[in-house]
Every structure is written in structure tokens, then in C-alpha cells.
Scaffold this motif. Structure first.
Motif, PDB file in Angstrom:
ATOM      1  N   PHE A 113      46.057  48.248  57.549  1.00 23.86           N
ATOM      2  CA  PHE A 113      45.694  48.488  56.159  1.00 23.86           C
ATOM      3  C   PHE A 113      46.250  49.820  55.674  1.00 23.86           C
ATOM      4  CE2 PHE A 113      42.716  50.492  53.145  1.00 23.86           C
ATOM      5  CZ  PHE A 113      42.779  49.591  52.100  1.00 23.86           C
ATOM      6  N   ILE A 114      46.159  50.845  56.508  1.00 25.06           N
ATOM      7  CA  ILE A 114      46.632  52.176  56.131  1.00 25.06           C
ATOM      8  C   ILE A 114      48.136  52.191  55.941  1.00 25.06           C
ATOM      9  CG2 ILE A 114      46.928  54.550  56.965  1.00 25.06           C
ATOM     10  CD1 ILE A 114      44.182  54.282  58.302  1.00 25.06           C
ATOM     11  N   ASN A 115      48.856  51.522  56.821  1.00 23.98           N
ATOM     12  CA  ASN A 115      50.310  51.655  56.859  1.00 23.98           C
ATOM     13  C   ASN A 115      51.081  50.561  56.142  1.00 23.98           C
ATOM     14  OD1 ASN A 115      50.527  54.079  58.637  1.00 23.98           O
ATOM     15  ND2 ASN A 115      49.456  52.761  60.076  1.00 23.98           N
ATOM     16  N   THR A 116      50.403  49.548  55.654  1.00 26.85           N
ATOM     17  CA  THR A 116      51.095  48.473  54.944  1.00 26.85           C
ATOM     18  C   THR A 116      51.631  48.967  53.603  1.00 26.85           C
ATOM     19  OG1 THR A 116      49.755  46.743  55.962  1.00 26.85           O
ATOM     20  CG2 THR A 116      50.833  46.200  53.883  1.00 26.85           C
ATOM     21  N   THR A 117      52.861  48.633  53.321  1.00 30.99           N
ATOM     22  CA  THR A 117      53.452  48.981  52.031  1.00 30.99           C
ATOM     23  C   THR A 117      53.467  47.750  51.127  1.00 30.99           C
ATOM     24  OG1 THR A 117      55.671  48.494  52.870  1.00 30.99           O
ATOM     25  CG2 THR A 117      54.901  50.767  53.047  1.00 30.99           C
ATOM     26  N   GLY A 118      53.576  47.986  49.852  1.00 36.72           N
ATOM     27  CA  GLY A 118      53.593  46.880  48.905  1.00 36.72           C
ATOM     28  C   GLY A 118      52.377  46.914  48.009  1.00 36.72           C
ATOM     29  N   PRO A 119      52.229  45.915  47.157  1.00 41.45           N
ATOM     30  CA  PRO A 119      51.104  45.884  46.221  1.00 41.45           C
ATOM     31  C   PRO A 119      49.756  45.879  46.946  1.00 41.45           C
ATOM     32  CG  PRO A 119      52.736  44.205  45.687  1.00 41.45           C
ATOM     33  CD  PRO A 119      53.104  44.741  47.039  1.00 41.45           C
ATOM     34  N   ARG A 120      48.824  46.664  46.416  1.00 44.86           N
ATOM     35  CA  ARG A 120      47.485  46.740  46.999  1.00 44.86           C
ATOM     36  C   ARG A 120      46.467  46.325  45.943  1.00 44.86           C
ATOM     37  NH1 ARG A 120      47.632  50.027  51.679  1.00 44.86           N
ATOM     38  NH2 ARG A 120      49.547  51.252  51.900  1.00 44.86           N
ATOM     39  N   ALA A 121      45.410  45.659  46.389  1.00 47.25           N
ATOM     40  CA  ALA A 121      44.428  45.134  45.443  1.00 47.25           C
ATOM     41  C   ALA A 121      43.010  45.546  45.829  1.00 47.25           C
ATOM     42  CB  ALA A 121      44.514  43.608  45.378  1.00 47.25           C
ATOM     43  N   VAL A 122      42.153  45.616  44.815  1.00 50.73           N
ATOM     44  CA  VAL A 122      40.714  45.782  45.015  1.00 50.73           C
ATOM     45  C   VAL A 122      40.031  44.621  44.307  1.00 50.73           C
ATOM     46  CG1 VAL A 122      38.683  47.224  44.664  1.00 50.73           C
ATOM     47  CG2 VAL A 122      40.909  48.299  45.033  1.00 50.73           C
ATOM     48  N   PHE A 123      39.249  43.852  45.051  1.00 49.63           N
ATOM     49  CA  PHE A 123      38.524  42.734  44.471  1.00 49.63           C
ATOM     50  C   PHE A 123      37.062  43.127  44.273  1.00 49.63           C
ATOM     51  CE2 PHE A 123      42.015  40.528  46.746  1.00 49.63           C
ATOM     52  CZ  PHE A 123      42.566  39.851  45.661  1.00 49.63           C
ATOM     53  N   LEU A 124      36.615  43.122  43.035  1.00 51.84           N
ATOM     54  CA  LEU A 124      35.234  43.455  42.698  1.00 51.84           C
ATOM     55  C   LEU A 124      34.531  42.217  42.146  1.00 51.84           C
ATOM     56  CD1 LEU A 124      35.730  46.874  40.832  1.00 51.84           C
ATOM     57  CD2 LEU A 124      35.223  46.511  43.257  1.00 51.84           C
ATOM     58  N   PRO A 125      33.250  42.036  42.452  1.00 52.44           N
ATOM     59  CA  PRO A 125      32.524  40.889  41.902  1.00 52.44           C
ATOM     60  C   PRO A 125      32.133  41.130  40.449  1.00 52.44           C
ATOM     61  CG  PRO A 125      31.039  42.233  43.211  1.00 52.44           C
ATOM     62  CD  PRO A 125      32.416  42.849  43.369  1.00 52.44           C
ATOM     63  N   GLN A 126      32.153  40.087  39.656  1.00 52.96           N
ATOM     64  CA  GLN A 126      31.829  40.228  38.241  1.00 52.96           C
ATOM     65  C   GLN A 126      30.378  40.660  38.019  1.00 52.96           C
ATOM     66  OE1 GLN A 126      29.893  38.188  36.001  1.00 52.96           O
ATOM     67  NE2 GLN A 126      28.971  36.977  37.642  1.00 52.96           N
ATOM     68  N   CYS A 127      29.517  40.479  39.020  1.00 54.69           N
ATOM     69  CA  CYS A 127      28.114  40.867  38.868  1.00 54.69           C
ATOM     70  C   CYS A 127      27.928  42.382  38.796  1.00 54.69           C
ATOM     71  CB  CYS A 127      27.271  40.294  40.003  1.00 54.69           C
ATOM     72  SG  CYS A 127      27.847  40.728  41.666  1.00 54.69           S
ATOM     73  N   MET A 128      28.990  43.161  39.044  1.00 57.15           N
ATOM     74  CA  MET A 128      28.907  44.614  38.872  1.00 57.15           C
ATOM     75  C   MET A 128      29.003  45.019  37.403  1.00 57.15           C
ATOM     76  SD  MET A 128      31.182  46.205  42.012  1.00 57.15           S
ATOM     77  CE  MET A 128      31.106  47.843  41.244  1.00 57.15           C
ATOM     78  N   ARG A 129      29.414  44.099  36.534  1.00 58.20           N
ATOM     79  CA  ARG A 129      29.572  44.402  35.116  1.00 58.20           C
ATOM     80  C   ARG A 129      28.237  44.715  34.462  1.00 58.20           C
ATOM     81  NH1 ARG A 129      30.720  39.369  33.193  1.00 58.20           N
ATOM     82  NH2 ARG A 129      31.169  40.195  31.117  1.00 58.20           N
ATOM     83  N   HIS A 130      28.276  45.588  33.469  1.00 56.27           N
ATOM     84  CA  HIS A 130      27.080  45.907  32.691  1.00 56.27           C
ATOM     85  C   HIS A 130      26.706  44.714  31.808  1.00 56.27           C
ATOM     86  CE1 HIS A 130      24.608  47.935  29.598  1.00 56.27           C
ATOM     87  NE2 HIS A 130      24.311  48.777  30.582  1.00 56.27           N
ATOM     88  N   ALA A 131      25.424  44.619  31.485  1.00 53.57           N
ATOM     89  CA  ALA A 131      24.956  43.495  30.668  1.00 53.57           C
ATOM     90  C   ALA A 131      25.643  43.441  29.306  1.00 53.57           C
ATOM     91  CB  ALA A 131      23.438  43.594  30.483  1.00 53.57           C
ATOM     92  N   SER A 132      26.098  44.603  28.815  1.00 52.64           N
ATOM     93  CA  SER A 132      26.750  44.654  27.496  1.00 52.64           C
ATOM     94  C   SER A 132      28.268  44.580  27.581  1.00 52.64           C
ATOM     95  CB  SER A 132      26.337  45.941  26.764  1.00 52.64           C
ATOM     96  OG  SER A 132      24.936  46.007  26.597  1.00 52.64           O
ATOM     97  N   CYS A 133      28.798  44.265  28.763  1.00 56.60           N
ATOM     98  CA  CYS A 133      30.247  44.209  28.953  1.00 56.60           C
ATOM     99  C   CYS A 133      30.879  43.173  28.026  1.00 56.60           C
ATOM    100  CB  CYS A 133      30.562  43.872  30.408  1.00 56.60           C
ATOM    101  SG  CYS A 133      32.322  43.688  30.758  1.00 56.60           S
TER     102      CYS A 133
END
Length: 211
Positions: A86-106
Motif C-alpha cells: 500500500f505504501i509503495n504502490t504508484t498510480g491512482p489512489r482512492a478513499v471509499f467512504l460510506p454515504q452514512c457519514m453525510r450530514h442530514a442536511s447534505c
């Protein structure tokens, strides 16, 4: 020819005991690795606990152990096994977040491929993670479900990723995308609404990468 039911019954019992023993050994090794931060026989532990996931949770319940321990072990061991790549891999990197982290007013709209597009309104922690991601070369995807991960993998082909989810969903997803280096971070507060994650833990995962 008479069927040797008694012999078959004995074989079945022995196999069942062997499987139960294997699960218990995997749990003990995994718990040791989890507590001591020293991974021992990772391949064995991952194979057994993924293969016998439900029985392992049942054994935990029998001994009044939190059933999330199985997922915690799977996540931490996979994190340790994949850390260097993970540390040494080159190329596009992504972060996947769950939609349930969104605020109620999002008011972010949901794209059919990449999920919700953060408006950086500051009402939830997603904006802070997006800001850190921009600095460290990651792309953040706020997804409504696991099917979006497959779409993003196909469309954007990230070389490595960080996943954030509740225990059981995270351990399952890390197994599904184990063909690329992945790091998992569990939610501090799970559920289907107003969930929380340790933002600094997610950011620290980004900071260790050679970008």
C-alpha cells in the motif's frame, strides 16, 4: 452393499471437531496478532476465518466474546499484510467512504458511477477527508453501497485504496478487493445514519504513502 453409517458418522464428528479446533486456533492466533501488533501465520488465519466466518462468530458468542472480534482480526491482519504494498504502490489512489457519514442536511447529488459528490460544506467530516486527500494524491468516493466499489474499480482502476465502513462490511469488502493493496479503517459509530470515523486515522493512512 450395506452403507457403514456408524463409520460415516464417526468421520463426520471427527471432521467437525477438526474444523472447530482449526477455527479456535485461528481465533487465538488472530487475537494474539491483534493485541501484540505482531502478525503470525496471516495466511492461515485469513483463510480459516473467511472460510468459516459464521461459525467463528458463533464460537465467540458461545464464550461471550464480542462477535466483531472476528472482523477486527481480519481487518487488522489484512492491513498488516498489505501495508508495504500500500505504501509503495504508484498510480491512482482512492478513499471509499460510506454515504452514512453525510450530514442530514447534505445536498450533494449522487452520480450513478462515483457516488455522492461532496460540496465541501463543512457539516460533516467528509469535507476534511477530501481536503487531506487532495494534498496526498487520493480521490474520495462517497458511496451508497458496495456495488459502487465495483463500478469505480472498473471505471477508474485505482492502484490502491483506503476503505471506511462498519466492521462486517469492511472485512467483507477488503476481501473482495484484495487484488489491490487496501487499508481499512472502522467507523467509530456505525449504523445507517450520522456515522463517525477517526479522521486523523484516515489521514495518517494517506500520509504514509510515497506520493
Amino acid at each position: 452393499m450395506e452403507i457403514p453409517y456408524e463409520l460415516l458418522g464417526r468421520i463426520f464428528v471427527y471432521l467437525l471437531l477438526f474444523v472447530l479446533l482449526g477455527i479456535i486456533v485461528a481465533l487465538l492466533i488472530g487475537f494474539y496478532s491483534f493485541k501484540k501488533k505482531k502478525v503470525v501465520f496471516p495466511g492461515f488465519v485469513l483463510f480459516i476465518l473467511y472460510l468459516f466466518y459464521s461459525p467463528a462468530k458463533w464460537i465467540c458468542s458461545v464464550f461471550s466474546i464480542r462477535d466483531t472480534l472476528v472482523d477486527e482480526i481480519l481487518i487488522e491482519i489484512r492491513n498488516a499484510v498489505m501495508l508495504d504494498d500500500f505504501i509503495n504502490t504508484t498510480g491512482p489512489r482512492a478513499v471509499f467512504l460510506p454515504q452514512c457519514m453525510r450530514h442530514a442536511s447534505c445536498r450533494a447529488r449522487c452520480d450513478p458511477i462515483i457516488g455522492y459528490e461532496c460540496k465541501m460544506c463543512g457539516l460533516c467530516d467528509i469535507g476534511a477527508i477530501c481536503e487531506a486527500a487532495d494534498e496526498h494524491g487520493f480521490t474520495v468516493y462517497v458511496i451508497p453501497g458496495g456495488s459502487f466499489v465495483k463500478k469505480i474499480m472498473k471505471a477508474h482502476r485505482p492502484a490502491s485504496c483506503i476503505g471506511v465502513a462498519c466492521y462486517n462490511e469492511l472485512s467483507e469488502s477488503m476481501e473482495e478487493i484484495s487484488f489491490i493493496p487496501v487499508q481499512g479503517v472502522c467507523l467509530l459509530r456505525d449504523g445507517c445514519f450520522n456515522t463517525k470515523v477517526d479522521v486523523m486515522e484516515v489521514v495518517s493512512k494517506m500520509e504514509i504513502c510515497n506520493v
